[in-house]
Design an enzyme around this catalytic site. Structure first.
Site, PDB file in Angstrom:
ATOM      1  N   ASP A  30       0.851  -1.187   0.000  1.00  0.00           N
ATOM      2  CA  ASP A  30       0.000   0.000   0.000  1.00  0.00           C
ATOM      3  C   ASP A  30       0.890   1.242   0.000  1.00  0.00           C
ATOM      4  O   ASP A  30       1.906   1.301   0.693  1.00  0.00           O
ATOM      5  CB  ASP A  30      -0.916  -0.001   1.228  1.00  0.00           C
ATOM      6  CG  ASP A  30      -2.065   0.985   1.097  1.00  0.00           C
ATOM      7  OD1 ASP A  30      -3.216   0.541   0.972  1.00  0.00           O
ATOM      8  OD2 ASP A  30      -1.810   2.215   1.110  1.00  0.00           O
ATOM      9  N   ILE A  31       0.467   2.249  -0.795  1.00  0.00           N
ATOM     10  CA  ILE A  31       1.267   3.476  -0.936  1.00  0.00           C
ATOM     11  C   ILE A  31       1.246   4.312   0.349  1.00  0.00           C
ATOM     12  O   ILE A  31       2.138   5.131   0.571  1.00  0.00           O
ATOM     13  CB  ILE A  31       0.731   4.291  -2.149  1.00  0.00           C
ATOM     14  CG1 ILE A  31       1.797   5.175  -2.744  1.00  0.00           C
ATOM     15  CG2 ILE A  31      -0.517   5.075  -1.783  1.00  0.00           C
ATOM     16  CD1 ILE A  31       1.394   5.774  -4.083  1.00  0.00           C
ATOM     17  N   ASN A  85     -12.894  -3.145   2.560  1.00  0.00           N
ATOM     18  CA  ASN A  85     -13.775  -1.985   2.676  1.00  0.00           C
ATOM     19  C   ASN A  85     -14.739  -1.986   1.493  1.00  0.00           C
ATOM     20  O   ASN A  85     -14.312  -2.187   0.349  1.00  0.00           O
ATOM     21  CB  ASN A  85     -12.953  -0.691   2.670  1.00  0.00           C
ATOM     22  CG  ASN A  85     -12.063  -0.570   3.893  1.00  0.00           C
ATOM     23  OD1 ASN A  85     -12.401  -1.059   4.956  1.00  0.00           O
ATOM     24  ND2 ASN A  85     -10.916   0.070   3.733  1.00  0.00           N
ATOM     25  N   VAL A  94     -11.053   3.237  -3.453  1.00  0.00           N
ATOM     26  CA  VAL A  94     -10.690   2.779  -4.799  1.00  0.00           C
ATOM     27  C   VAL A  94     -11.672   1.671  -5.176  1.00  0.00           C
ATOM     28  O   VAL A  94     -11.740   0.627  -4.505  1.00  0.00           O
ATOM     29  CB  VAL A  94      -9.242   2.261  -4.860  1.00  0.00           C
ATOM     30  CG1 VAL A  94      -8.929   1.739  -6.261  1.00  0.00           C
ATOM     31  CG2 VAL A  94      -8.257   3.364  -4.467  1.00  0.00           C
ATOM     32  N   HIS A  98     -10.400  -5.117  -3.602  1.00  0.00           N
ATOM     33  CA  HIS A  98      -9.082  -5.371  -3.015  1.00  0.00           C
ATOM     34  C   HIS A  98      -9.260  -5.741  -1.548  1.00  0.00           C
ATOM     35  O   HIS A  98     -10.207  -5.319  -0.895  1.00  0.00           O
ATOM     36  CB  HIS A  98      -8.158  -4.166  -3.143  1.00  0.00           C
ATOM     37  CG  HIS A  98      -8.712  -2.909  -2.542  1.00  0.00           C
ATOM     38  ND1 HIS A  98      -9.657  -2.133  -3.186  1.00  0.00           N
ATOM     39  CD2 HIS A  98      -8.482  -2.299  -1.353  1.00  0.00           C
ATOM     40  CE1 HIS A  98      -9.977  -1.104  -2.423  1.00  0.00           C
ATOM     41  NE2 HIS A  98      -9.280  -1.179  -1.296  1.00  0.00           N
ATOM     42  N   MET A  99      -8.296  -6.512  -1.060  1.00  0.00           N
ATOM     43  CA  MET A  99      -8.271  -6.903   0.342  1.00  0.00           C
ATOM     44  C   MET A  99      -7.003  -6.336   0.974  1.00  0.00           C
ATOM     45  O   MET A  99      -5.909  -6.519   0.421  1.00  0.00           O
ATOM     46  CB  MET A  99      -8.296  -8.430   0.436  1.00  0.00           C
ATOM     47  CG  MET A  99      -8.416  -8.950   1.847  1.00  0.00           C
ATOM     48  SD  MET A  99      -9.050 -10.649   1.835  1.00  0.00           S
ATOM     49  CE  MET A  99      -7.714 -11.472   1.011  1.00  0.00           C
ATOM     50  N   HIS A 100      -7.170  -5.620   2.083  1.00  0.00           N
ATOM     51  CA  HIS A 100      -6.011  -5.126   2.828  1.00  0.00           C
ATOM     52  C   HIS A 100      -5.440  -6.261   3.668  1.00  0.00           C
ATOM     53  O   HIS A 100      -6.192  -6.996   4.322  1.00  0.00           O
ATOM     54  CB  HIS A 100      -6.419  -3.993   3.777  1.00  0.00           C
ATOM     55  CG  HIS A 100      -6.901  -2.750   3.095  1.00  0.00           C
ATOM     56  ND1 HIS A 100      -6.121  -1.625   2.953  1.00  0.00           N
ATOM     57  CD2 HIS A 100      -8.090  -2.449   2.519  1.00  0.00           C
ATOM     58  CE1 HIS A 100      -6.813  -0.682   2.334  1.00  0.00           C
ATOM     59  NE2 HIS A 100      -8.019  -1.158   2.051  1.00  0.00           N
TER      60      HIS A 100
HETATM   61  P1  5GP Z   1      -9.755   1.551   0.292  1.00  0.00           P
HETATM   62  O1  5GP Z   1      -9.888   2.815   1.096  1.00  0.00           O
HETATM   63  O2  5GP Z   1     -10.444   1.707  -1.054  1.00  0.00           O
HETATM   64  O3  5GP Z   1     -10.146   0.310   1.012  1.00  0.00           O
HETATM   65  O4  5GP Z   1      -8.219   1.381   0.051  1.00  0.00           O
HETATM   66  C1  5GP Z   1      -7.509   1.946  -0.987  1.00  0.00           C
HETATM   67  C2  5GP Z   1      -6.062   1.805  -0.613  1.00  0.00           C
HETATM   68  O5  5GP Z   1      -5.298   1.956  -1.796  1.00  0.00           O
HETATM   69  C3  5GP Z   1      -5.569   2.882   0.368  1.00  0.00           C
HETATM   70  O6  5GP Z   1      -5.031   2.228   1.520  1.00  0.00           O
HETATM   71  C4  5GP Z   1      -4.516   3.643  -0.418  1.00  0.00           C
HETATM   72  O7  5GP Z   1      -3.422   4.024   0.360  1.00  0.00           O
HETATM   73  C5  5GP Z   1      -4.126   2.648  -1.508  1.00  0.00           C
HETATM   74  N1  5GP Z   1      -3.709   3.253  -2.765  1.00  0.00           N
HETATM   75  C6  5GP Z   1      -4.353   4.246  -3.438  1.00  0.00           C
HETATM   76  N2  5GP Z   1      -3.695   4.528  -4.582  1.00  0.00           N
HETATM   77  C7  5GP Z   1      -2.620   3.705  -4.625  1.00  0.00           C
HETATM   78  C8  5GP Z   1      -1.567   3.532  -5.575  1.00  0.00           C
HETATM   79  O8  5GP Z   1      -1.475   4.202  -6.606  1.00  0.00           O
HETATM   80  N3  5GP Z   1      -0.641   2.574  -5.293  1.00  0.00           N
HETATM   81  C9  5GP Z   1      -0.713   1.807  -4.151  1.00  0.00           C
HETATM   82  N4  5GP Z   1       0.263   0.903  -3.979  1.00  0.00           N
HETATM   83  N5  5GP Z   1      -1.691   1.947  -3.251  1.00  0.00           N
HETATM   84  C10 5GP Z   1      -2.638   2.879  -3.476  1.00  0.00           C
END
Ligand code: 5GP
Ligand code: ZN
Length: 112
Positions: A30-31, A85, A94, A98-100
């Site tokens: 994660d970024i 999420n 996003v 996806h799974m964290h």
């Molecule tokens: P969400 O909030 O949708 O569950 O998680 C999206 C996750 O994607 C966030 O933790 C965010 O930091 C990560 N993320 C967003 N854009 C990028 C990207 O361009 N590259 C990577 N590696 N992670 C990203």
């Protein structure tokens, strides 16, 4: 999908730190990590949310990838957290399934 950041990561059109890749998914860092280990398990196919994916094999592969990564990184014994999420109140930002995978510090109660 051209305008989806995770499709672009999965197809390597934009760079990400890749931890694992199979035919159907990638695991990247994660970024904006919320813990010492914070990975994203992404299917290569585009599903906007968990609700849109009926592919049990793929969903099973995502969980299996989490177990594999936990063992590979040596966080299996201490433990880890998986989070999907979903939609606005679920905190999804996003809209590509996806799974964290979060590990490396004690995680009490809430994710953050
Ligand atoms: P969400 O909030 O949708 O569950 O998680 C999206 C996750 O994607 C966030 O933790 C965010 O930091 C990560 N993320 C967003 N854009 C990028 C990207 O361009 N590259 C990577 N590696 N992670 C990203
Ligand atoms: Zn996508």
């Amino acid at each position: 999908m051209e305008d989806c950041v995770f499709c672009r990561i999965a197809s390597k059109k934009i760079p990400a730190k890749m931890v694992k890749e199979t035919d159907r998914l990638v695991v990247v860092k994660d970024i904006n990590p919320q813990a010492p280990t914070h990975l994203l398990i992404l299917p290569k196919a585009h599903y906007p949310t968990l609700l849109d994916c009926k592919d049990r094999d793929l969903l099973g592969e995502m969980l299996e990838a989490a177990s594999d990564v936990a063992r590979d990184l040596g966080v299996d014994k201490n433990g880890f957290r998986l989070v999907v999420n979903t939609n606005e109140e679920g905190g999804q930002t996003v809209f590509h399934l996806h799974m964290h995978f979060i590990a490396g510090r004690p995680l009490m109660g809430r994710m953050g």
